[in-house]
Design a protein around this motif. Structure first.
Motif, PDB file in Angstrom:
ATOM      1  N   LEU A  48       0.815  -1.214   0.000  1.00 31.53           N
ATOM      2  CA  LEU A  48       0.000   0.000   0.000  1.00 31.53           C
ATOM      3  C   LEU A  48       0.853   1.270   0.000  1.00 31.53           C
ATOM      4  CD1 LEU A  48      -2.622  -1.113   2.693  1.00 31.53           C
ATOM      5  CD2 LEU A  48      -2.917  -1.204   0.221  1.00 31.53           C
ATOM      6  N   LEU A  49       2.172   1.079   0.069  1.00 34.62           N
ATOM      7  CA  LEU A  49       3.130   2.201   0.094  1.00 34.62           C
ATOM      8  C   LEU A  49       2.838   3.197   1.205  1.00 34.62           C
ATOM      9  CD1 LEU A  49       3.476   2.778  -3.773  1.00 34.62           C
ATOM     10  CD2 LEU A  49       4.872   1.340  -2.289  1.00 34.62           C
ATOM     11  N   PHE A  50       2.440   2.666   2.383  1.00 40.35           N
ATOM     12  CA  PHE A  50       2.234   3.528   3.540  1.00 40.35           C
ATOM     13  C   PHE A  50       3.579   4.024   4.060  1.00 40.35           C
ATOM     14  CE2 PHE A  50      -2.116   2.432   5.615  1.00 40.35           C
ATOM     15  CZ  PHE A  50      -2.739   2.627   4.398  1.00 40.35           C
ATOM     16  N   GLU A  51       3.576   5.220   4.610  1.00 41.84           N
ATOM     17  CA  GLU A  51       4.780   5.750   5.255  1.00 41.84           C
ATOM     18  C   GLU A  51       5.011   4.999   6.563  1.00 41.84           C
ATOM     19  OE1 GLU A  51       6.617   8.697   4.418  1.00 41.84           O
ATOM     20  OE2 GLU A  51       5.564   8.644   2.496  1.00 41.84           O
ATOM     21  N   GLN A  52       6.266   4.898   6.951  1.00 44.46           N
ATOM     22  CA  GLN A  52       6.633   4.270   8.216  1.00 44.46           C
ATOM     23  C   GLN A  52       5.870   4.900   9.400  1.00 44.46           C
ATOM     24  OE1 GLN A  52      10.237   2.596   8.467  1.00 44.46           O
ATOM     25  NE2 GLN A  52       9.702   1.803  10.469  1.00 44.46           N
ATOM     26  N   GLN A  53       5.734   6.257   9.381  1.00 43.75           N
ATOM     27  CA  GLN A  53       5.052   6.935  10.505  1.00 43.75           C
ATOM     28  C   GLN A  53       3.613   6.481  10.655  1.00 43.75           C
ATOM     29  OE1 GLN A  53       7.001   9.520   8.260  1.00 43.75           O
ATOM     30  NE2 GLN A  53       6.531  11.330   9.484  1.00 43.75           N
ATOM     31  N   MET A  54       2.951   6.249   9.511  1.00 45.49           N
ATOM     32  CA  MET A  54       1.557   5.807   9.562  1.00 45.49           C
ATOM     33  C   MET A  54       1.464   4.439  10.225  1.00 45.49           C
ATOM     34  SD  MET A  54       0.064   6.979   5.875  1.00 45.49           S
ATOM     35  CE  MET A  54      -1.665   6.536   6.046  1.00 45.49           C
ATOM     36  N   VAL A  55       2.414   3.575   9.841  1.00 42.74           N
ATOM     37  CA  VAL A  55       2.425   2.229  10.398  1.00 42.74           C
ATOM     38  C   VAL A  55       2.724   2.282  11.899  1.00 42.74           C
ATOM     39  CG1 VAL A  55       3.509  -0.035  10.257  1.00 42.74           C
ATOM     40  CG2 VAL A  55       3.130   1.272   8.178  1.00 42.74           C
ATOM     41  N   GLU A  56       3.631   3.177  12.281  1.00 46.60           N
ATOM     42  CA  GLU A  56       3.980   3.288  13.703  1.00 46.60           C
ATOM     43  C   GLU A  56       2.840   3.880  14.531  1.00 46.60           C
ATOM     44  OE1 GLU A  56       7.782   5.261  13.878  1.00 46.60           O
ATOM     45  OE2 GLU A  56       8.804   3.443  13.177  1.00 46.60           O
ATOM     46  N   LYS A  57       1.958   4.613  13.866  1.00 44.28           N
ATOM     47  CA  LYS A  57       0.774   5.114  14.580  1.00 44.28           C
ATOM     48  C   LYS A  57      -0.144   3.955  14.962  1.00 44.28           C
ATOM     49  CE  LYS A  57      -1.902   8.924  13.560  1.00 44.28           C
ATOM     50  NZ  LYS A  57      -2.383  10.046  12.722  1.00 44.28           N
ATOM     51  N   LEU A  58      -0.179   2.933  14.118  1.00 44.45           N
ATOM     52  CA  LEU A  58      -0.983   1.747  14.412  1.00 44.45           C
ATOM     53  C   LEU A  58      -0.284   0.825  15.403  1.00 44.45           C
ATOM     54  CD1 LEU A  58      -2.515   0.295  11.118  1.00 44.45           C
ATOM     55  CD2 LEU A  58      -3.730   1.183  13.093  1.00 44.45           C
ATOM     56  N   PHE A  59       1.014   0.607  15.161  1.00 48.31           N
ATOM     57  CA  PHE A  59       1.778  -0.345  15.973  1.00 48.31           C
ATOM     58  C   PHE A  59       3.028   0.315  16.543  1.00 48.31           C
ATOM     59  CE2 PHE A  59       0.243  -2.912  12.190  1.00 48.31           C
ATOM     60  CZ  PHE A  59      -0.849  -3.472  12.828  1.00 48.31           C
ATOM     61  N   PRO A  60       2.909   1.085  17.631  1.00 45.24           N
ATOM     62  CA  PRO A  60       4.115   1.725  18.172  1.00 45.24           C
ATOM     63  C   PRO A  60       5.095   0.692  18.749  1.00 45.24           C
ATOM     64  CG  PRO A  60       2.174   2.268  19.496  1.00 45.24           C
ATOM     65  CD  PRO A  60       1.695   1.446  18.368  1.00 45.24           C
ATOM     66  N   CYS A  61       6.381   1.005  18.692  1.00 50.86           N
ATOM     67  CA  CYS A  61       7.494   0.199  19.266  1.00 50.86           C
ATOM     68  C   CYS A  61       7.441  -1.311  19.004  1.00 50.86           C
ATOM     69  CB  CYS A  61       7.676   0.424  20.764  1.00 50.86           C
ATOM     70  SG  CYS A  61       6.352   1.139  21.690  1.00 50.86           S
ATOM     71  N   LEU A  62       7.034  -1.690  17.822  1.00 51.87           N
ATOM     72  CA  LEU A  62       6.877  -3.105  17.502  1.00 51.87           C
ATOM     73  C   LEU A  62       8.204  -3.865  17.523  1.00 51.87           C
ATOM     74  CD1 LEU A  62       4.644  -4.988  16.960  1.00 51.87           C
ATOM     75  CD2 LEU A  62       4.633  -4.341  14.563  1.00 51.87           C
ATOM     76  N   ASP A  63       9.257  -3.294  16.923  1.00 54.78           N
ATOM     77  CA  ASP A  63      10.554  -3.989  16.866  1.00 54.78           C
ATOM     78  C   ASP A  63      11.088  -4.241  18.266  1.00 54.78           C
ATOM     79  OD1 ASP A  63      10.339  -3.881  14.161  1.00 54.78           O
ATOM     80  OD2 ASP A  63      11.691  -2.168  13.896  1.00 54.78           O
ATOM     81  N   GLU A  64      10.931  -3.223  19.121  1.00 56.27           N
ATOM     82  CA  GLU A  64      11.403  -3.337  20.495  1.00 56.27           C
ATOM     83  C   GLU A  64      10.632  -4.441  21.234  1.00 56.27           C
ATOM     84  OE1 GLU A  64      13.586  -1.679  23.981  1.00 56.27           O
ATOM     85  OE2 GLU A  64      13.945  -2.284  21.919  1.00 56.27           O
ATOM     86  N   LEU A  65       9.317  -4.509  21.024  1.00 59.29           N
ATOM     87  CA  LEU A  65       8.498  -5.544  21.657  1.00 59.29           C
ATOM     88  C   LEU A  65       8.920  -6.941  21.192  1.00 59.29           C
ATOM     89  CD1 LEU A  65       4.988  -3.842  21.508  1.00 59.29           C
ATOM     90  CD2 LEU A  65       6.092  -4.658  23.590  1.00 59.29           C
ATOM     91  N   ILE A  66       9.176  -7.065  19.887  1.00 55.93           N
ATOM     92  CA  ILE A  66       9.599  -8.365  19.350  1.00 55.93           C
ATOM     93  C   ILE A  66      10.933  -8.772  19.973  1.00 55.93           C
ATOM     94  CG2 ILE A  66      10.407  -9.564  17.262  1.00 55.93           C
ATOM     95  CD1 ILE A  66       8.222  -8.050  15.713  1.00 55.93           C
ATOM     96  N   SER A  67      11.845  -7.802  20.077  1.00 54.89           N
ATOM     97  CA  SER A  67      13.150  -8.089  20.643  1.00 54.89           C
ATOM     98  C   SER A  67      13.029  -8.527  22.111  1.00 54.89           C
ATOM     99  CB  SER A  67      14.047  -6.854  20.465  1.00 54.89           C
ATOM    100  OG  SER A  67      14.976  -6.761  21.507  1.00 54.89           O
ATOM    101  N   ILE A  68      12.248  -7.801  22.904  1.00 56.56           N
ATOM    102  CA  ILE A  68      12.064  -8.139  24.324  1.00 56.56           C
ATOM    103  C   ILE A  68      11.508  -9.555  24.484  1.00 56.56           C
ATOM    104  CG2 ILE A  68      10.610  -7.668  26.358  1.00 56.56           C
ATOM    105  CD1 ILE A  68      10.728  -4.675  25.593  1.00 56.56           C
ATOM    106  N   HIS A  69      10.430  -9.852  23.749  1.00 60.24           N
ATOM    107  CA  HIS A  69       9.749 -11.121  23.975  1.00 60.24           C
ATOM    108  C   HIS A  69      10.432 -12.309  23.306  1.00 60.24           C
ATOM    109  CE1 HIS A  69       6.399  -9.746  26.402  1.00 60.24           C
ATOM    110  NE2 HIS A  69       6.429  -8.637  25.681  1.00 60.24           N
ATOM    111  N   SER A  70      11.128 -12.071  22.189  1.00 56.77           N
ATOM    112  CA  SER A  70      11.875 -13.176  21.575  1.00 56.77           C
ATOM    113  C   SER A  70      12.987 -13.617  22.516  1.00 56.77           C
ATOM    114  CB  SER A  70      12.479 -12.767  20.236  1.00 56.77           C
ATOM    115  OG  SER A  70      11.468 -12.321  19.375  1.00 56.77           O
ATOM    116  N   GLN A  71      13.661 -12.637  23.122  1.00 57.29           N
ATOM    117  CA  GLN A  71      14.743 -12.961  24.062  1.00 57.29           C
ATOM    118  C   GLN A  71      14.197 -13.739  25.261  1.00 57.29           C
ATOM    119  OE1 GLN A  71      16.638  -9.223  24.994  1.00 57.29           O
ATOM    120  NE2 GLN A  71      17.576  -9.065  22.971  1.00 57.29           N
TER     121      GLN A  71
END
Length: 373
Positions: A63-86
């Motif tokens: 859909l060529l959404f901007e990163q900011q738009m996606v982060e408005k839906l899912f804030p701090c997703l990478d950080e959450l994945i990193s915390i819980h994967s570990q």
């Protein structure tokens, strides 16, 4: 495989029945709860990866959404994945170390408390407070933003429907994902409590489990207060936006107070109350308690203006303010300004006695905090 093993309903279903029969009831119960922790953590990581790999990536790629738009839906997703994967990896390592007699599947986890204490203390705890504070704080906004997009954007709607029908996603919609993530940390205390209850004759393990329980409650408390202050910011902004920029009020000190002054403060509480005028009539207003000031606003043409009350100011400084109950009036309270000139008294009525008491309490607490600082 990992996911195959974790699809079993319970620990008892994975291990050999002969091995199971040798175990005491408490031991079995304990392994079942640890297995449930492992399984739900696995599902949590999977939900996060769906949000990231399927939804966010897809929104940017298809859909060529901007990163900011996606982060408005899912804030701090990478950080959450990193915390819980570990965290999940640590639990898996412990499972591997706990395999019995060179077996591939029979495991007995004797110690898990240390892993839990590590996850919910020190730097890890700070990470959790920060990321969940932000994620949970934006929960309502994220969901509203999703609904908005879904209603307005046909391509987005088609994209979501298509993704939800895939076998990976298992019909997990975006609002459901967001809610699951918001709720995850609130699930830990019950799990830890249950592990503790069936942990017998291992004092070190019992201590670690008890400590992890209090640590996780501390994390949840910190997240809750971040969420509350986030919501207050949003609320103050709503009040500010609704306030008429032409409205202005002279305070008892002679200082002028205008719309812009709201922006420089922090909201403590707001709500609907009544002001009593000299003629004894009650007028409904919005009370807005800020860190050092109490403001009364009234509605006019769908906007807020500073409330009018005889010749008195409705922007009241908390410095030198006294709060009192009104005798024989269980819903009433007096605000007495003891400033430089003669004391000024404003009578406020709440909708109930409980409401009145809670206003007195919070105004008094705010005054006390102000005097301390």
């Amino acid at each position: 495989s990992m996911s195959k093993q974790l699809e079993a309903e319970s620990w008892s279903r994975i291990i050999d029945s002969k091995f199971l029969k040798q175990q005491k009831k408490d031991v079995v119960k304990r392994q079942e709860v640890i297995y449930e922790l492992m399984q739900t953590e696995f599902h949590h990581v999977r939900t996060l990866k769906i949000m990231s790999g399927v939804y966010s990536q897809g929104m940017m790629a298809d859909l060529l959404f901007e990163q900011q738009m996606v982060e408005k839906l899912f804030p701090c997703l990478d950080e959450l994945i990193s915390i819980h994967s570990q965290f999940f990896q640590r639990i898996l390592e412990r499972k591997k170390e706990s395999l019995v007699d060179k077996s591939e599947k029979n495991f007995l986890i004797k110690r898990i408390g240390d892993v839990l204490v590590n996850q919910f203390s020190g730097e890890n705890a700070e990470r959790l407070k920060k990321t969940y504070g932000k994620f949970c704080g934006q929960h309502n906004q994220s969901v509203n933003y999703f609904k908005d997009l879904y209603a307005k954007d046909k391509r987005f709607q088609a994209f979501v429907k298509k993704k939800m029908s895939s076998s990976v996603v298992r019909r997990l919609g975006i609002p459901e994902c967001i809610l699951l993530v918001t709720q995850r940390i609130t699930k830990y205390p019950v799990l830890f409590q249950r592990i503790l209850q069936c942990t017998k004759d291992n004092e070190v393990e019992q201590e670690d489990l008890a400590q992890s329980l209090s640590l996780v409650k501390d994390v949840i408390g910190a997240v809750d207060s971040k969420v509350a202050s986030y919501e207050k910011k949003v609320r103050l902004n709503e009040i500010y936006t609704k306030t008429d920029s032409k409205s202005i009020m002279r305070m008892k000190s002679g200082q002028m107070f205008a719309k812009e002054d709201l922006k420089r403060k922090k909201l403590v509480r707001d709500g609907s109350v009544f002001l009593k005028n000299a003629a004894g009539r009650l007028k409904e207003v919005q009370a807005v308690l800020l860190t050092d000031i109490l403001v009364f606003l009234q509605e006019k043409d769908q906007k807020y203006i500073f409330a009018s009350l005889d010749q008195k100011s409705t922007v009241i400084s908390l410095k030198k303010l006294i709060v009192r109950e009104v005798a024989h009036e269980e819903k009433g309270l007096f605000l007495i300004s003891m400033g430089m000139t003669d004391p000024e008294m404003v009578e406020v009525h709440a909708s109930s006695k409980e409401e009145r008491n809670s206003w007195i309490q919070i105004i008094q607490d705010t005054i006390n905090t102000l005097n301390r600082d």
